[in-house]
Design a protein around this motif. Structure first.
Motif, PDB file in Angstrom:
ATOM      1  N   GLY A  48     -14.728  23.407  12.436  1.00  0.00           N
ATOM      2  CA  GLY A  48     -15.974  22.678  12.241  1.00  0.00           C
ATOM      3  C   GLY A  48     -15.756  21.271  11.742  1.00  0.00           C
ATOM      4  O   GLY A  48     -16.718  20.506  11.576  1.00  0.00           O
ATOM      5  N   HIS A  49     -14.483  20.887  11.507  1.00  0.00           N
ATOM      6  CA  HIS A  49     -14.144  19.536  11.059  1.00  0.00           C
ATOM      7  C   HIS A  49     -14.003  18.639  12.295  1.00  0.00           C
ATOM      8  O   HIS A  49     -13.161  18.896  13.161  1.00  0.00           O
ATOM      9  N   SER A  50     -14.774  17.589  12.370  1.00  0.00           N
ATOM     10  CA  SER A  50     -14.731  16.713  13.533  1.00  0.00           C
ATOM     11  C   SER A  50     -13.360  16.071  13.703  1.00  0.00           C
ATOM     12  O   SER A  50     -12.732  15.632  12.728  1.00  0.00           O
ATOM     13  N   SER A  51     -12.912  16.001  14.944  1.00  0.00           N
ATOM     14  CA  SER A  51     -11.754  15.169  15.258  1.00  0.00           C
ATOM     15  C   SER A  51     -12.134  13.703  15.042  1.00  0.00           C
ATOM     16  O   SER A  51     -13.317  13.367  14.903  1.00  0.00           O
ATOM     17  N   ASP A  55      -2.628  17.102   8.612  1.00  0.00           N
ATOM     18  CA  ASP A  55      -3.642  17.050   7.563  1.00  0.00           C
ATOM     19  C   ASP A  55      -5.000  17.555   8.030  1.00  0.00           C
ATOM     20  O   ASP A  55      -5.838  17.952   7.213  1.00  0.00           O
ATOM     21  N   THR A  56      -5.236  17.524   9.353  1.00  0.00           N
ATOM     22  CA  THR A  56      -6.556  17.900   9.864  1.00  0.00           C
ATOM     23  C   THR A  56      -6.528  19.115  10.790  1.00  0.00           C
ATOM     24  O   THR A  56      -7.571  19.723  11.030  1.00  0.00           O
ATOM     25  N   ALA A  57      -5.359  19.450  11.331  1.00  0.00           N
ATOM     26  CA  ALA A  57      -5.206  20.492  12.339  1.00  0.00           C
ATOM     27  C   ALA A  57      -5.932  20.137  13.637  1.00  0.00           C
ATOM     28  O   ALA A  57      -6.118  20.978  14.506  1.00  0.00           O
ATOM     29  N   ASN A  58      -6.337  18.868  13.779  1.00  0.00           N
ATOM     30  CA  ASN A  58      -6.954  18.356  14.999  1.00  0.00           C
ATOM     31  C   ASN A  58      -5.988  17.417  15.723  1.00  0.00           C
ATOM     32  O   ASN A  58      -4.947  17.032  15.169  1.00  0.00           O
ATOM     33  N   TRP A  90      -5.985  17.394  29.067  1.00  0.00           N
ATOM     34  CA  TRP A  90      -5.239  17.492  27.810  1.00  0.00           C
ATOM     35  C   TRP A  90      -6.155  18.034  26.718  1.00  0.00           C
ATOM     36  O   TRP A  90      -7.340  17.708  26.653  1.00  0.00           O
ATOM     37  N   THR A  91      -5.583  18.856  25.838  1.00  0.00           N
ATOM     38  CA  THR A  91      -6.340  19.364  24.699  1.00  0.00           C
ATOM     39  C   THR A  91      -5.391  19.650  23.539  1.00  0.00           C
ATOM     40  O   THR A  91      -4.193  19.349  23.605  1.00  0.00           O
ATOM     41  N   SER A  92      -5.922  20.235  22.486  1.00  0.00           N
ATOM     42  CA  SER A  92      -5.119  20.570  21.310  1.00  0.00           C
ATOM     43  C   SER A  92      -4.447  21.926  21.487  1.00  0.00           C
ATOM     44  O   SER A  92      -5.064  22.863  21.994  1.00  0.00           O
ATOM     45  N   PRO A  93      -3.194  22.067  21.030  1.00  0.00           N
ATOM     46  CA  PRO A  93      -2.551  23.386  21.076  1.00  0.00           C
ATOM     47  C   PRO A  93      -3.067  24.333  20.000  1.00  0.00           C
ATOM     48  O   PRO A  93      -2.859  25.544  20.088  1.00  0.00           O
ATOM     49  N   ILE A 110      -9.998  17.131  26.062  1.00  0.00           N
ATOM     50  CA  ILE A 110     -10.878  18.035  25.319  1.00  0.00           C
ATOM     51  C   ILE A 110     -10.458  17.992  23.856  1.00  0.00           C
ATOM     52  O   ILE A 110      -9.402  18.504  23.484  1.00  0.00           O
ATOM     53  N   ALA A 111     -11.288  17.359  23.038  1.00  0.00           N
ATOM     54  CA  ALA A 111     -11.010  17.224  21.604  1.00  0.00           C
ATOM     55  C   ALA A 111     -11.654  18.386  20.858  1.00  0.00           C
ATOM     56  O   ALA A 111     -12.870  18.565  20.911  1.00  0.00           O
ATOM     57  N   VAL A 112     -10.834  19.170  20.179  1.00  0.00           N
ATOM     58  CA  VAL A 112     -11.314  20.351  19.453  1.00  0.00           C
ATOM     59  C   VAL A 112     -11.659  19.978  18.014  1.00  0.00           C
ATOM     60  O   VAL A 112     -10.892  19.280  17.344  1.00  0.00           O
TER      61      VAL A 112
END
Length: 382
Positions: free
Chosen positions: A135-138, A102-105, A74-77, A129-131
């Motif tokens: 550059g903003h941390s999940s 709010d974060t796009a994560n 699983w990951t972010s779209p 897989i956390a994107v």
């Protein structure tokens, strides 16, 4: 045209690459292990493995974690397609977790619900897989907690994030994950021309990724099954790939690392200035979580509802401002339609995509250029 991103190359960088060209090694020499050791030190991780791209290292990371045909990742779209493709390279299936607008994560709430549903039907992923978008941390503390609950491995796709931090730990420390991946493509924070690095605290994962990047071959006598002696001797112990970083790339990277702190500082200064300049115009700037420092690879904004993003994009380009859009949701790509994904599957990601815009951000962007970008955008919205 003012580009959305651009590498920053100093005279010292040029001299570093020239020095490698004059040396005895262009491919596998002393610069690569030096670069790996510097990345490990920077990220406070135990191991760093360099490769020819972040995509290659995502693939190597999945293989090291045992991802195969029977597994799902699983990951972010909202990411570049490599974040999902790496699982398909292993023969696995892919699914996505919707984002927090709010974060796009990845949304931890969406992840929690999806994991609970998957657990009931015995379809949990092997890896998440956390994107770290822009550059903003999940929210890795929450993602890690949920992953541990279900015995799921975690990869941080920090392709955008070298030089950033989360909860007082540098991105890449792997405090909340098994492996972290960085990219050094020219538009990223620092560059090796092309290149990527994986960090981990697990010696077995580091060894597996290192083998994967070099045809599955080792010359380390400690690891060899044969007792044959000789400097010529090597063993192929797994099916690997030629994903190696060259000394030329690493030489540039070692020089760029000396400038990383100042580059991240300048990007944050420009990002803060963008927030001030765009305040009160119905424009939402995507910003990092509290208690984290972003490397600000991208300056992402969400335009006001009902405005014509296409018209604004075209007008900005006509004004010599190289705006961009990051990213088209992966599940909307034609290839992923063939895998069964459809519009409407991840509504937050799709709404974000309809109104997001990437504004120019790179260390050499001047205040005058930044003022021009913001004034042009505000005029188009007025």
């Amino acid at each position: 045209m003012i580009p959305y991103g651009r590498q920053s190359i100093s005279q010292e960088d040029i001299e570093a690459v020239t020095s490698v060209l004059k040396s005895d090694f262009l491919t596998q020499g002393p610069q690569v292990p030096l670069f790996e050791s510097k990345i490990a030190q920077l990220t406070q991780s135990k191991y760093a493995v360099a490769g020819n791209s972040a995509t290659s290292m995502l693939h190597a990371a999945c293989l090291a974690l045992g991802v195969s045909e029977s597994d799902t990742v699983w990951t972010s779209p909202i990411s570049f397609v490599a974040s999902a493709n790496c699982a398909l390279y292993c023969g696995a299936s892919v699914d996505f977790i919707d984002i927090d607008p709010d974060t796009a994560n990845i949304s931890p709430k969406a992840l929690q619900l999806k994991l609970a549903e998957a657990s009931q039907v015995d379809k949990l992923p092997k890896v998440i897989i956390a994107v770290h978008m822009a550059g903003h941390s999940s929210d890795m503390e929450q993602i890690s907690r949920l992953a541990r609950k279900y015995n799921i491995k975690v990869i941080e796709d920090a392709a955008h994030g070298v030089g950033g931090s989360y909860l007082n730990s540098p991105l890449g420390s792997c405090k909340y994950s098994d492996i972290t991946i960085f990219s050094f493509h020219p538009v990223k924070i620092i560059t090796t021309g092309e290149g990527g690095v994986a960090t981990t605290n697990d010696p077995n994962l580091a060894k597996s990724m290192s083998l994967c990047c070099s045809h599955g071959i080792t010359k380390n006598k400690v690891d060899m099954q044969s007792s044959e002696e000789g400097d010529w001797f090597y063993e192929q112990q797994s099916l690997g790939f030629n994903y190696r970083m060259t000394d030329l790339q690493a030489g540039l990277g070692n020089s760029q690392l000396t400038q990383l702190a100042s580059i991240v500082e300048k990007r944050n200064l420009l990002a803060t200035r963008y927030q001030s300049l765009l305040l009160g115009n119905g424009i939402k700037v995507i910003t990092p979580l509290k208690d984290s420092v972003s490397s600000y690879h991208l300056l992402l904004v969400v335009l006001p509802e009902h405005c014509d993003r296409r018209a604004i994009f075209n007008s900005m380009r006509s004004a010599d401002i190289g705006v961009h859009v990051h990213y088209i949701p992966i599940h909307l790509q034609p290839f992923y339609h063939k895998l069964g994904f459809r519009k409407g599957d991840f509504p937050n990601a799709e709404r974000y995509y309809q109104s997001c815009l990437t504004l120019p951000l790179f260390p050499d962007l001047t205040f005058e250029q930044q003022d021009y970008v913001c004034n042009t955008l505000k005029e188009l919205l007025s």
